[in-house]
Design an enzyme around this catalytic site. Sequence first.
Site, mmCIF file in Angstrom:
data_model
loop_
_atom_site.group_PDB
_atom_site.id
_atom_site.type_symbol
_atom_site.label_atom_id
_atom_site.label_comp_id
_atom_site.label_asym_id
_atom_site.label_seq_id
_atom_site.Cartn_x
_atom_site.Cartn_y
_atom_site.Cartn_z
ATOM 1 N N ASP A 43 -16.664 0.117 -0.634
ATOM 2 C CA ASP A 43 -15.353 -0.315 -1.149
ATOM 3 C C ASP A 43 -14.399 -0.635 -0.001
ATOM 4 O O ASP A 43 -13.306 -1.147 -0.243
ATOM 5 C CB ASP A 43 -14.747 0.759 -2.063
ATOM 6 C CG ASP A 43 -14.698 2.128 -1.397
ATOM 7 O OD1 ASP A 43 -15.752 2.611 -0.944
ATOM 8 O OD2 ASP A 43 -13.607 2.717 -1.312
ATOM 9 N N ASP A 71 -8.634 -1.433 5.251
ATOM 10 C CA ASP A 71 -8.429 -0.037 4.853
ATOM 11 C C ASP A 71 -8.467 0.925 6.038
ATOM 12 O O ASP A 71 -9.385 1.725 6.197
ATOM 13 C CB ASP A 71 -9.437 0.392 3.773
ATOM 14 C CG ASP A 71 -9.006 -0.118 2.407
ATOM 15 O OD1 ASP A 71 -8.108 -0.983 2.337
ATOM 16 O OD2 ASP A 71 -9.568 0.343 1.396
ATOM 17 N N ARG A 123 0.632 -5.518 3.404
ATOM 18 C CA ARG A 123 -0.442 -6.131 4.190
ATOM 19 C C ARG A 123 -0.858 -7.468 3.610
ATOM 20 O O ARG A 123 -0.602 -7.752 2.433
ATOM 21 C CB ARG A 123 -1.612 -5.165 4.352
ATOM 22 C CG ARG A 123 -2.151 -4.608 3.051
ATOM 23 C CD ARG A 123 -3.234 -3.572 3.343
ATOM 24 N NE ARG A 123 -3.922 -3.210 2.103
ATOM 25 C CZ ARG A 123 -4.969 -2.424 2.041
ATOM 26 N NH1 ARG A 123 -5.467 -1.909 3.148
ATOM 27 N NH2 ARG A 123 -5.546 -2.143 0.889
ATOM 28 N N LYS A 139 0.860 -1.186 0.000
ATOM 29 C CA LYS A 139 0.000 0.000 0.000
ATOM 30 C C LYS A 139 0.892 1.230 0.000
ATOM 31 O O LYS A 139 1.687 1.411 0.927
ATOM 32 C CB LYS A 139 -0.910 -0.026 1.232
ATOM 33 C CG LYS A 139 -1.916 1.111 1.275
ATOM 34 C CD LYS A 139 -2.952 0.850 2.347
ATOM 35 C CE LYS A 139 -3.857 2.061 2.562
ATOM 36 N NZ LYS A 139 -4.811 1.829 3.656
HETATM 37 P P1 AMP Z 1 -10.382 5.008 0.914
HETATM 38 O O1 AMP Z 1 -11.833 5.272 1.134
HETATM 39 O O2 AMP Z 1 -9.465 5.868 1.712
HETATM 40 O O3 AMP Z 1 -10.067 3.550 1.139
HETATM 41 O O4 AMP Z 1 -10.029 5.355 -0.617
HETATM 42 C C1 AMP Z 1 -10.968 5.628 -1.607
HETATM 43 C C2 AMP Z 1 -10.351 5.516 -2.973
HETATM 44 O O5 AMP Z 1 -9.320 6.498 -3.157
HETATM 45 C C3 AMP Z 1 -9.696 4.172 -3.273
HETATM 46 O O6 AMP Z 1 -9.951 3.850 -4.603
HETATM 47 C C4 AMP Z 1 -8.241 4.447 -3.026
HETATM 48 O O7 AMP Z 1 -7.410 3.567 -3.733
HETATM 49 C C5 AMP Z 1 -8.104 5.873 -3.548
HETATM 50 N N1 AMP Z 1 -6.958 6.584 -2.964
HETATM 51 C C6 AMP Z 1 -6.825 7.018 -1.684
HETATM 52 N N2 AMP Z 1 -5.637 7.627 -1.506
HETATM 53 C C7 AMP Z 1 -4.985 7.578 -2.692
HETATM 54 C C8 AMP Z 1 -3.706 8.028 -3.159
HETATM 55 N N3 AMP Z 1 -2.838 8.653 -2.375
HETATM 56 N N4 AMP Z 1 -3.392 7.782 -4.454
HETATM 57 C C9 AMP Z 1 -4.241 7.153 -5.261
HETATM 58 N N5 AMP Z 1 -5.442 6.722 -4.891
HETATM 59 C C10 AMP Z 1 -5.830 6.919 -3.624
HETATM 60 MG MG MG Z 2 -10.369 1.936 0.517
#
Ligand code: AMP
Ligand code: MG
Length: 507
Positions: free
Chosen positions: A267, A277, A190, A120
């Site tokens: 998700d 996550d 992970r 990650k």
């Molecule tokens: P989360 O709800 O934080 O799990 O993330 C929501 C979406 O945003 C997922 O598709 C993650 O992969 C994407 N995401 C979060 N942070 C980043 C990042 N720094 N670069 C690229 N994608 C991100």
């Molecule tokens: Mg996520």
Amino acid sequence: MATFESLKWLTRFLEETPGDSEVGGKSRQVPNACWSRVKPSPPPSPELRMWSDEMGLKLGLERPDGRVLGGEMVTAGMDPYSQRYGGHQFGSWANQLGDGRAITLGELQLEDEVVELQLKGAGHTPYSRFADGKAVLRSSLREFLCSEAMQHLGVPTTRALSLVTTGEQVVRDVLYNGNPAPEDGAVVCRVAPSFLRFGSYQIHTANGDHETLQALVSHTLRHHFPNHSAEDDGSRVRWLSHIAEQTAVMISHWMRVGFVHGVMNTDNMSIHGLTIDYGPYGWLEDYNPGWTPNTTDAGRSRYCYGQQPQIGAWNVARLLEAMVPLMDDPELLHDVLEAYTVKFAQLHNTMWANKLGFRNWIEDDEALVRDLNALLQRVETDMTIFFRLLSSIETPSIELLEDAFYDPLTIPKDAWGEWLLRWWERTGQSPNRQTMLENNPKYVLRNWMAQLAIDAAEEGDFSVAEELHTLLKDPYSEQPQFEAMWFQKRPEWARHRVGCSMLSCSS
Ligand code: AMP
Ligand code: MG
């Protein structure tokens, strides 16, 4: 001991589900696919900083250097990819999301199970949208420590193997208020049976791609639910009920230890009922069911502590909608939601019985628990300390619980006296202490504790992180050597500090 090359790598997911014909990490829409091949971006100077001996032992790996686990090197047998999935974010359908900053190195055949190893923060993928695919030390350390803590609290979770700092600076605007600043980059490795989420299925149904949905469901059943099948509606309902019940189990554990996930989007809901996550999560300090650590959610508090069971049901309902194309009679899916509700109610009663030292649960206990919940909210009261002290008091006296209160002068002593007497009588003046001590942890990863580890780590000192790692591997034991420092209410400095009382999704 093995090396990465000598491990037994599998590519079941890549072989059995449809993928992207394009390779590489350019942001794009990837219709009709479950994954895209993409390699980690090599970091300038990877250094291994945290390592889980336990996980290492399970994989047969000795503490390595940071090259593979930081994304510098892909070894023989690995075939890295990012997963495509969708999801409902804060109640709205977002369509394609996917692993924006997660890259799976491969699946590993262990002695009696297969696990997926995922980096990650190892760089851009087709699902990164406008972001960079990187992660910062702050959030990586929070994920490493919290998943270890959860495991040892007995809460179903994905695991952490390692944390590598990349030697690269990553720019983040922590509070989304126009103050971007560089931070140290890091990569966590992970481990889980898979990183399939509710959104992994939703994306295909939402786009009318029933063929890909079917392929993914077949793959999922074959490898992850071998005792289930999807040959008729009855078996589909039994399989989905199992997933719903595992979700209820996970959330009831969250409620027991005071964990708030913070971003229960679909998700972020594992098909295995694992906590997944780790982002702007938090732990209840004072008992306030309306509390959420996530500043992005501060207005509505959709994902606050007290709402988590209901949100679990809402999310299961979205998974069921995604499964409608598989069903001859979709109406039968209502039984799955019912299974969730029934299971959660059972677990909830057992949880309270265990926390309060009852040997069984009776109807009348509901009033006792309701009154306790109200009392805990009357004045600022630390959840963890309250239940831990309650687990060993010798007489039902509020004075013995004073340390759980922020301001001893405001304790509603008469009301507490009354409640404690009712509780004491209910237990026959002999609460089941063993059960209480096994269900009311002494140590959890309070936000300010993680923040102290982060502050030191950002100066290159990982000793606080190591100490917390050790402490949290045994959260139900007294560990008197750690008591003065870590069995504490939130210190005043942490009340309004970013990272302690407020967290954002920026990580
Ligand atoms: P989360 O709800 O934080 O799990 O993330 C929501 C979406 O945003 C997922 O598709 C993650 O992969 C994407 N995401 C979060 N942070 C980043 C990042 N720094 N670069 C690229 N994608 C991100
Ligand atoms: Mg996520």
